[in-house]
Enzyme design. Structure first.
Site, PDB file in Angstrom:
ATOM      1  N   ARG A  38       0.831  -1.215   0.000  1.00 37.82           N
ATOM      2  CA  ARG A  38       0.000   0.000   0.000  1.00 37.82           C
ATOM      3  C   ARG A  38       0.863   1.261   0.000  1.00 37.82           C
ATOM      4  O   ARG A  38       0.458   2.285  -0.544  1.00 37.82           O
ATOM      5  CB  ARG A  38      -0.921   0.006   1.213  1.00 37.82           C
ATOM      6  N   LYS A 199     -22.088 -14.340   3.371  1.00 31.15           N
ATOM      7  CA  LYS A 199     -23.482 -13.943   3.578  1.00 31.15           C
ATOM      8  C   LYS A 199     -24.129 -13.413   2.316  1.00 31.15           C
ATOM      9  O   LYS A 199     -23.629 -12.456   1.723  1.00 31.15           O
ATOM     10  CB  LYS A 199     -23.514 -12.816   4.627  1.00 31.15           C
ATOM     11  N   GLY A 349      -9.941  -7.589  -0.739  1.00 27.13           N
ATOM     12  CA  GLY A 349     -10.363  -8.497   0.323  1.00 27.13           C
ATOM     13  C   GLY A 349      -9.777  -9.901   0.212  1.00 27.13           C
ATOM     14  O   GLY A 349      -8.623 -10.080  -0.188  1.00 27.13           O
ATOM     15  N   GLY A 372     -13.860  -3.016   0.510  1.00 26.93           N
ATOM     16  CA  GLY A 372     -15.169  -2.401   0.749  1.00 26.93           C
ATOM     17  C   GLY A 372     -15.509  -1.372  -0.321  1.00 26.93           C
ATOM     18  O   GLY A 372     -16.642  -1.306  -0.801  1.00 26.93           O
TER      19      GLY A 372
HETATM   20  P1  AMP Z   1     -17.240 -12.305   2.992  1.00 21.82           P
HETATM   21  O1  AMP Z   1     -16.611 -11.554   4.106  1.00 21.82           O
HETATM   22  O2  AMP Z   1     -18.728 -12.259   2.966  1.00 21.82           O
HETATM   23  O3  AMP Z   1     -16.628 -12.035   1.630  1.00 21.82           O
HETATM   24  O4  AMP Z   1     -16.952 -13.829   3.297  1.00 21.82           O
HETATM   25  C1  AMP Z   1     -15.672 -14.351   3.457  1.00 21.82           C
HETATM   26  C2  AMP Z   1     -15.776 -15.520   4.365  1.00 21.82           C
HETATM   27  O5  AMP Z   1     -16.704 -16.446   3.825  1.00 21.82           O
HETATM   28  C3  AMP Z   1     -14.495 -16.280   4.525  1.00 21.82           C
HETATM   29  O6  AMP Z   1     -14.067 -16.143   5.853  1.00 21.82           O
HETATM   30  C4  AMP Z   1     -14.877 -17.732   4.246  1.00 21.82           C
HETATM   31  O7  AMP Z   1     -14.358 -18.645   5.163  1.00 21.82           O
HETATM   32  C5  AMP Z   1     -16.375 -17.691   4.351  1.00 21.82           C
HETATM   33  N1  AMP Z   1     -17.015 -18.769   3.588  1.00 21.82           N
HETATM   34  C6  AMP Z   1     -16.891 -19.041   2.293  1.00 21.82           C
HETATM   35  N2  AMP Z   1     -17.586 -20.144   1.962  1.00 21.82           N
HETATM   36  C7  AMP Z   1     -18.162 -20.595   3.100  1.00 21.82           C
HETATM   37  C8  AMP Z   1     -18.973 -21.713   3.416  1.00 21.82           C
HETATM   38  N3  AMP Z   1     -19.310 -22.580   2.474  1.00 21.82           N
HETATM   39  N4  AMP Z   1     -19.364 -21.872   4.691  1.00 21.82           N
HETATM   40  C9  AMP Z   1     -18.988 -20.985   5.637  1.00 21.82           C
HETATM   41  N5  AMP Z   1     -18.221 -19.906   5.400  1.00 21.82           N
HETATM   42  C10 AMP Z   1     -17.800 -19.719   4.149  1.00 21.82           C
END
Ligand code: AMP
Length: 392
Positions: A38, A199, A349, A372
């Site tokens: 960065r 999510k 990310g 983000g």
């Molecule tokens: P996000 O912050 O929404 O981009 O999600 C990233 C997180 O999603 C990471 O920490 C992953 O471990 C989690 N993740 C991805 N696939 C799965 C899954 N099948 N079950 C639970 N967590 C998941």
């Protein structure tokens, strides 16, 4: 929103004092910088200003000190690294707008760069307090925002100062806006988005904004199980947001085949790297088992789509990639991105970390410096740290 912003190339800099908001929020351990990318990526803007005889006042946040002075989050290691990289001393003020900052700003001569302490040492930064912003702008002629990673926040140092100073776009920010802006406006087709993460509620706005623009949306990660349930499958104990099932049903109908969801999945009998695991057809997950990663047939199918695309944007891991036994899907997506002739973009990310860990970063056309911020950009939202900059 207009993404064509004036940059330091468009203005006279000679003898001017320029406040530059950077994103020096580098990973630190025991006061040692773990990865200086960065800082390095801010150098083109800083060097340009120095070469054009401006006096450069740098500022940034680091971590979340929650409005209090905390030596753990001091920018001292950044000042030291900047001094090495620029081959000239970068003096660090011991505060943000106090006596030290005032003195350091006043003493900064054209061709010199100084750094203010962590802007988040003052609670007024995140509140976008006008008096605090005015103090940041004091004794300065121009403002340049090069912190794309913080551009989705309306803070004093990202947006507030633009009320007091003419505001321009740094070169790192300019490149982000060019790449992400043209991907949305005029992508080489087919245009594919690979969207993952935990999510569905976090990614719904993104899917809705990209759907009319994309030719393919490949859904991976934890959020794919809510899609699968919406189609009527068994998903065991996999992540699921039942409140979104009806929305997803409507979305799948509206998408007319543009949205593809995994056809097979690696499942585990508990959320643990050493759990028992097996691969099953998506929608046929046995009771008590949890979907942890996309399966081999999905990896193959999605790699083909990525290979045959003109532009690919990827945001969010394909599985629980932090656990080595469930990182294969994320690795396969990263490899497919690296092998594709498409213009490939990674939205920061976790996906960016995965590509970097695999040593594939060089084979990706653009890795966004803001997780983000790139997410909000791709959702079609206005970024306050961009909107406040002067249009071309
Ligand atoms: P996000 O912050 O929404 O981009 O999600 C990233 C997180 O999603 C990471 O920490 C992953 O471990 C989690 N993740 C991805 N696939 C799965 C899954 N099948 N079950 C639970 N967590 C998941």
């Amino acid at each position: 929103m207009n993404y064509s912003k004036k940059t330091p190339r468009d203005i006279s800099l000679n003898g001017k004092k320029v406040l530059v908001r950077c994103d020096f929020n580098v990973p630190m351990k025991d006061k040692t910088i773990q990865d200086d990318r960065r800082i390095v990526s801010a150098l083109p803007t800083i060097r340009y200003l120095l070469e054009h005889n401006a006096a450069v006042i740098l500022c940034s946040h680091m971590g979340r000190p929650k409005g209090e002075v905390n030596p753990k989050y001091s920018l001292a290691p950044v000042a030291e690294r900047l001094s090495q990289l620029l081959k000239q001393e970068v003096v660090l003020a011991s505060d943000v707008i106090g006596e030290s900052a005032k003195a350091v700003k006043a003493a900064c001569k054209p061709g010199q760069a100084v750094l203010l302490e962590n802007v988040r040492f003052d609670a007024r930064e995140e509140k976008n307090d006008p008096e605090f912003a005015a103090s940041l702008a004091e004794g300065v002629d121009l403002f340049v925002n090069d912190a794309f990673g913080a551009a989705h926040r309306a803070h004093a140092s990202t947006e507030g100062v633009s009320k007091y100073l003419p505001a321009y776009c740094g070169f790192l920010m300019e490149r982000e806006l060019e790449v992400l802006g043209s991907a949305l406006a005029a992508p080489a087709r087919p245009f594919t988005a690979v969207l993952g993460g935990a999510k569905i509620s976090d990614k719904l706005a993104l899917i809705e904004n990209l759907l009319p623009k994309c030719d393919n949306i490949l859904i991976v990660g934890g959020m794919s199980y809510t899609f699968r349930k919406a189609l009527g499958g068994n998903i065991g104990t996999s992540l699921c947001d039942d409140s979104k099932i009806d929305t997803l049903k409507a979305l799948l109908e509206q998408a007319k085949g543009k949205i593809q969801i995994p056809v097979d999945t690696v499942v585990a009998d508990k959320f643990d790297n050493d759990a028992d695991r097996q691969t099953v057809a998506a929608g046929e997950i046995p009771d008590g088992w949890e979907g942890m990663d996309i399966g081999p047939a999905t990896r193959e199918q999605f790699a083909q789509v990525i290979k045959n695309s003109g532009t690919v944007v990827w945001n969010g891991p394909a599985g629980v990639f932090e656990m080595s036994n469930f990182s294969g899907g994320t690795r396969a997506i990263a490899q497919a991105m690296a092998d594709s002739k498409a213009f490939t973009i990674i939205g920061g990310g976790d996906s960016a970390s995965a590509v970097e860990l695999m040593g594939l970063a060089d084979k990706i056309d653009h890795i966004s410096t803001g997780g983000g911020a790139s997410l909000e950009f791709l959702e079609g939202k206005n970024l306050p740290g961009v909107a406040c900059l002067e249009d071309k």
